[in-house]
Structure formats: structure tokens, C-alpha cells
Design an enzyme around this catalytic site. Sequence first.
Site, PDB file in Angstrom:
ATOM      1  N   SER A 143       0.838  -1.202   0.000  1.00  0.00           N
ATOM      2  CA  SER A 143       0.000   0.000   0.000  1.00  0.00           C
ATOM      3  C   SER A 143       0.865   1.241   0.000  1.00  0.00           C
ATOM      4  CB  SER A 143      -0.918   0.036   1.229  1.00  0.00           C
ATOM      5  OG  SER A 143      -1.661   1.246   1.203  1.00  0.00           O
ATOM      6  N   LYS A 215      -4.694  -6.658   3.457  1.00  0.00           N
ATOM      7  CA  LYS A 215      -4.637  -5.507   2.538  1.00  0.00           C
ATOM      8  C   LYS A 215      -6.034  -5.197   1.976  1.00  0.00           C
ATOM      9  CE  LYS A 215      -3.094  -2.261  -0.207  1.00  0.00           C
ATOM     10  NZ  LYS A 215      -3.829  -2.159  -1.408  1.00  0.00           N
ATOM     11  N   HIS A 218      -7.743  -3.322   4.540  1.00  0.00           N
ATOM     12  CA  HIS A 218      -7.166  -1.964   4.510  1.00  0.00           C
ATOM     13  C   HIS A 218      -7.892  -1.141   3.456  1.00  0.00           C
ATOM     14  CE1 HIS A 218      -4.584   0.920   2.370  1.00  0.00           C
ATOM     15  NE2 HIS A 218      -3.977   1.167   3.520  1.00  0.00           N
ATOM     16  N   ASN A 219      -8.106  -1.721   2.284  1.00  0.00           N
ATOM     17  CA  ASN A 219      -8.760  -0.985   1.210  1.00  0.00           C
ATOM     18  C   ASN A 219     -10.237  -0.734   1.510  1.00  0.00           C
ATOM     19  OD1 ASN A 219      -6.282  -1.232  -0.009  1.00  0.00           O
ATOM     20  ND2 ASN A 219      -7.123  -1.631  -2.023  1.00  0.00           N
ATOM     21  N   GLU A 222     -10.187   2.072   3.646  1.00  0.00           N
ATOM     22  CA  GLU A 222      -9.823   3.223   2.793  1.00  0.00           C
ATOM     23  C   GLU A 222     -11.076   3.774   2.079  1.00  0.00           C
ATOM     24  OE1 GLU A 222      -6.394   2.542   0.068  1.00  0.00           O
ATOM     25  OE2 GLU A 222      -7.799   3.018  -1.537  1.00  0.00           O
TER      26      GLU A 222
END
Length: 511
Positions: A143, A215, A218-219, A222
Site C-alpha cells: 500500500s 490488505k 485496509h482498502n 480506505e
Amino acid sequence: MNNQNQLYDIGVIGLGVMGKNLALNIADNQYKVAAFDLDEHKVQDTVQQEERERKQYLKQVTEPRILGCNNLSEMLSKLEKPRVLLLSVPAGAPVDGVCKSLIEAGIESDDIVIDTGNSLWTDTVEREQRYNKDFLFFSCAVSGGEVGARFGPSLMPSGSLTAWNRIEPIWQAIAAKVDAKTGLPIERFEPGNPVIEGEPCTTYIGPAGSGHYVKMVHNGIEYADMQLICEAYQLLNQGLGLSPAEVGDVFERWNQGSLNSYLMEISADVLKQADPLTGAPLVEMILDKAGQKGTGLWTAVSSLQIGCPAPTIAEAVYARAISTQKGQRQQLSQLLSGPNEMLKLSDPQAFIDQLENALYCAKVSCYAQGFQLMAMQAKEQAWQLDFAEIAKIWRAGCIIRATFLQSITQAYQQDSKLENLLMAESFAKGLSDKQNDWRIAVSTAVMGGIPAPCISSALAYYDSYRSATLPASLLQGQRDYFGAHTFERTDKPVGEKYHLNWSSDRSLNKV
Ligand code: 6PG
């Protein structure tokens, strides 16, 4: 390179924005890189950029640090064995395409191939098994976008520990760094001059697929974080009548406090940007249709599949979807009534402060959803995820980096088994203190006819978790009524099922 027999430390395959910048970052950290792309212009571009930067910033280094290769066989012949190959190609079929070509080119069973794309985590699990006999398939989610890749990304590696032990020093070197005392990013954006002190934003996440899952979440966070900021913008712009630049000023101020984050910082910058063509605020010239590559959607789907509430992440995906329906929105804006005028507030400044608190609360709620999702999936997959470490490696380098990740790190350091972030004392108190402002923001949005799906769904999540009793009792009654689906009772042991004969004598039966 003068010495024809010199062997290189790592091969980088795929020299798009991320691959090229990762290659340059690795080279800056004194590892020798062999680089390849199907597009030879990209190979030349990478080699030339290395040369330009070396001449400008590293006058004492005379030898090229990146070798451009013409094909994969040449690359394999140039690498130190067991070889380390970093793939930076689009997720999906291209990853398998390169793996197949590497097998044809003679890759060996102890060589390591690292997928750094945004692959679907289940594909990664499958690939590790599929390529097991040909080479060690490893994955590392990255990232930080272009600048992160170049000067320090957040790296989420997972898979074979043998592979990890081999690549760990490179990963530690190229990752973003955090000041151990303050928990703040150490930022330095100059080629040839990497940050060597501080805590690296990389940690071994766990078995194959876990890094890509982390991840993906995480997105998802986000997506939600970005949408929360967008909703605050609409409230301030449409509701209070502040110009984009004025909202940019508000965001800059917020960025000095508990909302300090990379996304807040860039949002202020975007809002203050004038359009080079017309001079109008650029944001007013950008078409309001949001794109997406799919990782937020995967997060929402995973949350639904596993039964983990992540409503704010899902709402963020829906918000992007509804934004793309521009034609329908234009038609319905003429057809459906609702408040259209600006908010009539006696104290607009007080509202701005309340909105700041609302945004903070909504943000905590959405991170709580993301961490809860990781915890539930970890349980399902028997992954031992270390959430303090995950929060730690998100403090710098990645897109959701924020000062507040330090508080999340501390919450998990105090209690590694924390079931929900809302249970951490610091967050429970912070939200309890600010929740009234959150309600004011949501009700103002509702009464003003301004959509705020993420700020309000985050509040519904908070309120649902603070409700010891929910109307699911009625829901179970409905299910039993039409489908004889049975229910448990509050006064009987868990697991004991009952059915009421709704259509006949209404007698109660233990099933
Ligand atoms: C990151 C980003 C990145 C993301 C793209 C596209 O962590 O660096 O999350 O991986 O996938 O920026 O995201 P969209 O889905 O919005 O296109």
C-alpha cells in the site's frame, strides 16, 4: 554493469507505476535489481531513471544499480540463487501468465516468486498450492501508491516462512519507517537517500492469503474513510455554503487534531486546487462518478459471507455505485422532493466542530468494523493475526496512515484479544463523550436532505452494539410464523429450539 558475471539480488517483473518505483526503492537500499517488462520502453524508462537519479544524487556510485533484461531467461541467468522475483503485474490472469512463463524459462523449486499486486486472497491461497512443486509462491500486498512504492510503502507479506526469512532484510529496508518514540512517520522524499532509522512498516502477517486479506480490509477501510470525508465536504459545501477552498481550510485545521491523516491532508489539497483550464475549483469540474477496482467490494462481500457487520464499508461501496448513476440522479433530482435549501443553523461554527467529532467517531466505528472482520476471518482460517502489529505497519506508508493508528496499536498492545475496538477503554470513552455531536451531524444531514450513508451507518453500528436487546426477537418470531424456523428462548439454555403452532392451537413445542 561492467562485470558481466555479477549476480543481482532481486528481479522485478512488471515495470508499471508500482513495479518501477519498487525497483528504484530497492536499488536505493543497495540491492542490485534485474528488471523486466513485456514493454521494452518501460525497461528503458526504468534504467534511464535510475541513471538520472544516480548521477544527480549519488555521485560516488558509478555502476548502474538496475539491469534491464530482454526476457525472463536472461533475468533468471542474472540472479543470485535461490532467486528472488518480485511480480508487479495486474491481479488475476496476468499473475498466472508470468508464473507459467517463469516455469518455461527454467525457474527452480527453491526460487521465490512474490506477488505484490492487489490479488484476491483466495487466489493467493490457491496459487501457493498450485506452484508448490515449481517454486515458492509468496505474496506481499503493498500500500502507498506511487510515492509509497518509491520512498517507503506499507508491506503486508504472507506465505512460506522460508521465503520470508530470505526477503525480510530487503523488505525492512524498503518499507516506510515510523519514529519509535512518537509513532509518527519519518518522511524523506529524496532519491538515493533512504530512511534507515525507525520502525519499518512491514511484518510477517501469516500463512498464504492472510496478507492479501489484510490488505483487502485496509482498502475497505480506505473506501469508507474516503467516503466519510466526502460526506463532510458535502455537508459543509452544500449545507453551509462554504466554497471548496473554505472546506479545504476546515480540513487543514482538522488535520492538526485527532483526524490527522494522509487522506484528510490530500482532501484539503484537492479542494484548494484550481482547475488549470477554467480557474474554477477543480473539484467542481471533476465528474462526480467514482471509479473502483474492486477491493472495497471484496471486503464488503467477505463481510457478508462471514457474517461480520461492516455496514460502513458496504455503504462506501454503494456510495460509489450510486455516484455512477449520474443520469438517473439527474432525472430524479427533478422528480423527488426534499429539502434543497441550505441548512439554517444558528451557529455554523459550532456545527463545524460537531462535524469534526462526528467524523472522528465514524472513523473509529469503521476501523472497528475492519478489525473485527479480520479477527473473524482469522478465526475461520486459523490465522494468528497480530492486530497491534497490523495497526503498527499502517502508521506510515499506506493510504490510510493516520495518527490515530497509534491509538489502535496501543489498544491491541494492551489487550491482544480485544474483540471489538469499541471495547477499548480509550475509544469507548472518546465515542461516549462525542456521540451527541455525531447524532447532531447525522440528524442535520437527514433534515437537510444531504446523503451521509457512511456517517450514519457508522452511528447505527455503534448504536446496535450498545443495544443489549435488539428487535431480532420479533424477527425470529416472524421466521417461525411463516417458515417454522424455530427460536431460542431467553429463559432456556442456548441451543434449545422452540416452535409455536401459529396456524393451529398456538401451542409451544420444544423441537
Ligand atoms: C493502496 C491503494 C491501492 C488501491 C488503488 C485503487 O493501498 O495503495 O489501496 O492499492 O487499490 O488506489 O483503488 P480503487 O479501488 O479506488 O480504484
